[in-house]
Design an enzyme around this catalytic site. Structure first.
Site, PDB file in Angstrom:
ATOM      1  N   ASP A 155       0.858  -1.179   0.000  1.00 38.75           N
ATOM      2  CA  ASP A 155       0.000   0.000   0.000  1.00 38.75           C
ATOM      3  C   ASP A 155       0.898   1.235   0.000  1.00 38.75           C
ATOM      4  O   ASP A 155       2.095   1.140   0.281  1.00 38.75           O
ATOM      5  CB  ASP A 155      -0.902  -0.009   1.234  1.00 38.75           C
ATOM      6  CG  ASP A 155      -2.046   0.991   1.123  1.00 38.75           C
ATOM      7  OD1 ASP A 155      -2.192   1.593   0.052  1.00 38.75           O
ATOM      8  OD2 ASP A 155      -2.773   1.160   2.115  1.00 38.75           O
TER       9      ASP A 155
ATOM     10  N   ASP B  82      -2.644  -2.931   6.285  1.00 42.41           N
ATOM     11  CA  ASP B  82      -2.912  -2.529   7.667  1.00 42.41           C
ATOM     12  C   ASP B  82      -4.376  -2.230   7.932  1.00 42.41           C
ATOM     13  O   ASP B  82      -4.743  -1.900   9.054  1.00 42.41           O
ATOM     14  CB  ASP B  82      -2.081  -1.293   8.043  1.00 42.41           C
ATOM     15  CG  ASP B  82      -2.394  -0.096   7.154  1.00 42.41           C
ATOM     16  OD1 ASP B  82      -3.236  -0.223   6.235  1.00 42.41           O
ATOM     17  OD2 ASP B  82      -1.785   0.983   7.370  1.00 42.41           O
TER      18      ASP B  82
END
Length: 782
Positions: free
Chosen positions: A314, A544
């Site tokens: 990410d 996350d």
């Protein structure tokens, strides 16, 4: 260790309690008793008792126990049962590692540890989030994480749903709006009625969907070992039964000797030492990674990570640090004190997102401007406003949203910065606020995510190691692309907006063609990983957020940040406790070291398995007696296989793992196994014809195994260094001691010197036959 008590949910009517009064204590206890507590229905995974049972009650453990019992009943010496030491060590290591990982993961359950304000009987009390029940009235304030789904009853909240949607902008929630578990309150205060708790909440459903996914990431090595186990398991019982019958009824050995020879054959067929090697090597690796603040939840992922050739990451939290910073202010007009405007606008406010937070930090001074009215930022309008008593109104926000049709006048200036990966905020004066006519652009605030200091070095490492990096983000693909370019990610100029990908074929083509993927939903993240795996790649993913859960479950190796969502930590195989992506090169190196060394040492174990299975089959066909006792194979296994393999498994070896595990190690083990089989059969055939006593033939066979084992170990240790040379000589000296000083312990008997001399040609032939077979098979180099 406590078993989790599960309460089956019972039907219960929805109660719309007053925001001021909430539930009564009796109503709350009724909901808890009927299974409607927030922590009640959430799956806790395996208990510690489950872990113990799963490791204890296995097929091969049962086989080993049965063999030990049979030896005991047959009156065999306890030294012939020493194979149980390996079994017990393997069992203890497996249980310890899994329980240690479970306890560490339990500590990461941040949501469960939350304490939330709840209204009960008109009183505001603080309870752990798991004690909340459906229909509770809960008060959320700035900084709270939404722990269950609910409906806002009073007040206004701005929440960050980045962990759910991947979008970083604040979302304003008004009365009647739904709040989802996993989001955070960044401004405001409000009371919420909980409508979905426990397993019914959004974040829990997503985590449960991932757990129910029939796909289970399995490593190539463990898959190969499972196949080997199935093969051995099928062969074990019939071969053992037939061999015992032959020894007892056909060869007329007594019960003790028949049991010992049968057990020796079966123990030799089971690669129990290889499992111990794998367990110890991975447990040592796991402990080393733990010291580096990396939690290993699934040992199999160590191999998967070592084989990874595609890494999906990410943007926020991986390439960049979580916050933003103001790079510079670009004036668009004269005669306005830009610093004064920004200071008045952003001082003494609660920042609603990372952009506002960065501006608050930059313009943190005091201002004497009197603010009469503020209009908060929303994700729909992409702007906020403030009206000052003497200075008038000002608007800040996304330039195209603030100016509308007038955006064309400053488009070139804005896109100049956007193409560099910066976020651009416009400050405009609004003389006719709330009307937008006559807006005067004042300045551009240029902001950027801070690239992590070690990001370039980390991605350079992966590029050098032949690992392709893919960036998967919920943000604007152009912005993500520019950030990725600044971080040194190769091919980052190739980006796509996944909202334009509507078919599996389009997703599959983009997965191979592009490096950066923007506006990615959870389902499309999973689809991208599936496409990469279908194309033959071994894929690792870092994440996350709740929006990463499905993709993390799909990855061959999943890595979560401890600072992220609990759901992501639950399904990930590795958790970075410091949430620092810079730890990844060391993790990959550790995985490669372990798996390369296990692959190299595994061939030592399969030499014994090839010999035992082949010899058992030949003995059944020819009627010959199996020449070994369990203690013989224990000695050979320990000194030519077990001890050296454990030391070799700890050496540095950081090359990327390639090639299929089982064909590679079988190719290396076959010459040694066939050498043993051929020469042992010749000894059993020729020595009796030469007048050698039956009592000396097992010793001659053990000698062949020792010489061949040292030859195999010699080849495995190449190229030699000081440590490997010391290891090889130490094992050789130990074998000499076993054949001399300790021969009584290992049931080694010698006849006349003439009989010993007749054994010598076979011992000399062993390394020569081994070398010839190595040249014949020419296995691939590890």
């Amino acid at each position: 260790m406590k078993k989790r008590k599960n309460i089956l949910r019972q039907p219960l009517e929805v109660l719309e309690a007053s925001p001021d009064m909430g539930l009564t204590e009796a109503q709350a206890q009724e909901r808890k008793a009927k299974g409607w507590a927030n922590g009640e229905a959430v799956s806790a995974g395996k208990t510690e008792w489950d872990i113990i049972a799963q490791n204890l009650f296995t097929f091969f453990n049962l086989v080993f126990i049965v063999m030990a019992v049979l030896l005991a009943l047959a009156g065999s010496s306890i030294k012939n049962m020493t194979f149980m030491v390996v079994v017990i060590c393997n069992l203890c290591i497996g249980i310890y590692q899994e329980i240690r990982a479970k306890r560490a993961v339990d500590k990461l359950k941040l949501v469960a540890a939350q304490r939330i304000a709840v209204i009960r009987e008109g009183q505001r009390i603080i309870l752990p989030s798991e004690e909340l029940v459906r229909d509770d009235i809960v008060e959320f304030v700035v900084g709270d994480q939404i722990c269950a789904d609910g409906v806002l009853l009073t007040g206004t909240l701005q929440v960050n749903e980045a962990l759910i949607t991947g979008e970083e902008d604040a979302v304003t929630k008004a009365i009647g709006d739904r709040l989802l578990s996993g989001s955070f309150v960044i401004s405001g205060k409000g009371r919420v009625r909980l409508t979905e708790v426990g397993a019914d909440a959004f974040a829990a459903k997503l985590a449960q969907e991932a757990k129910k996914d029939p796909h289970a990431a399995s490593s190539e090595m463990m898959t190969a070992l499972d196949k080997l186990i199935r093969f051995v398991g099928i062969a074990l019982i019939p071969v053992g039964a037939l061999l015992f019958c032959q020894e007892f009824f056909r060869n007329h050995l007594d019960l003790t000797a028949s049991a010992e020879k049968t057990v020796a054959a079966l123990v030799g067929m089971i690669p129990e030492g290889l499992y111990l090697l794998t367990s110890v090597a991975m447990a040592v690796s796991s402990l080393k990674l733990t010291r580096d603040k990396v939690l290993v939840k699934d040992l199999n992922c160590i191999e998967s990570l070592a084989r990874v050739d595609v890494l999906c990451v990410d943007k926020t939290g991986t390439i960049t640090e979580p916050g933003m910073e103001v790079e510079q202010i670009v004036p668009l007009t004269d005669g306005v004190d830009i610093n004064a405007v920004f200071t008045a606008f952003y001082s003494n406010i609660e920042p609603e997102n990372d952009t506002a937070r960065a501006l608050c930090e930059r313009f943190s001074g005091t201002s004497d401007w009197v603010c009469q009215k503020r209009v908060p930022f929303t994700s729909e309008t992409k702007q906020s406003a403030a009206v000052f008593e003497k200075q008038g109104a000002f608007i800040t926000g996304a330039p195209e949203f603030v100016l509308g049709a007038g955006y064309a006048e400053i488009r070139d200036k804005v896109e100049f910065w956007s193409k560099k990966g910066s976020r651009v905020l416009l400050l405009a004066a609004a003389p006719h606020f709330p009307e937008k006519n006559g807006l005067q652009p004042v300045a551009l605030a240029i902001l950027s995510n801070r690239i992590r200091p070690a990001a370039k070095q980390t991605f350079a490492y992966f590029r050098e190691q032949g690992v392709t990096v893919k960036v998967i983000s919920g943000d604007n693909p152009l912005t993500v692309s520019q950030v990725a370019l600044r971080a040194g990610i190769e091919g980052a100029e190739n980006y796509v907006d996944t909202s334009t990908l509507n078919t599996p074929e389009e997703i599959a083509a983009a997965a191979i063609r592009c490096t950066v993927f923007g506006r990615v939903t959870p389902d499309k993240k999973k689809a991208l990983l599936q496409a990469l795996k279908k194309a033959g790649h071994t894929v690792a993913m870092t994440g996350d957020g709740v929006n990463d859960v499905l993709a993390l479950k799909e990855a061959d190796c999943s890595i979560a940040m401890a600072s992220g969502a609990q759901a992501a930590n639950q399904v990930a195989q590795l958790v970075l406790l410091n949430s620092d992506f810079a730890a990844m090169p060391a993790i990959v190196d550790e995985g490669r070291r372990v798996i390369n060394n296990i692959q190299r040492a595994a061939s030592l174990f399969l030499v014994k398995n090839i010999l035992s299975l082949g010899l058992a089959l030949v003995c059944l066909l020819t009627g010959q007696s199996y020449p070994f006792a369990p203690i013989h194979l224990t000695m050979i296994s320990a000194l030519t296989i077990g001890v050296p393999s454990f030391f070799l498994a700890l050496e540095p070896n950081y090359e990327r793992v390639s090639g299929r595990f089982l064909p590679t190690v079988l190719g290396r083990a076959l010459p040694g196994g066939l050498t043993n089989l051929l020469l042992v059969l010749l000894v059993q055939l020729l020595l009796p014809l030469w007048g050698v006593g039956a009592g000396q033939i097992p010793t001659a066979c053990v000698g062949i195994l020792a010489v061949t084992g040292m030859a195999v170990l010699y080849r495995t240790c190449l190229p030699f260094d000081r440590f490997r040379r010391l290891l090889w000589w130490a094992m050789g000296i130990a074998l000499v001691l076993c054949f001399t000083v300790l021969r009584g312990l290992f049931d080694l008997s010698y006849g006349r010197w003439q009989e010993m001399l007749m054994t010598l040609p076979f011992l000399v032939a062993a390394p020569l036959v081994f070398i010839a077979l190595c040249k014949l098979f020419k296995p691939k180099k590890l």
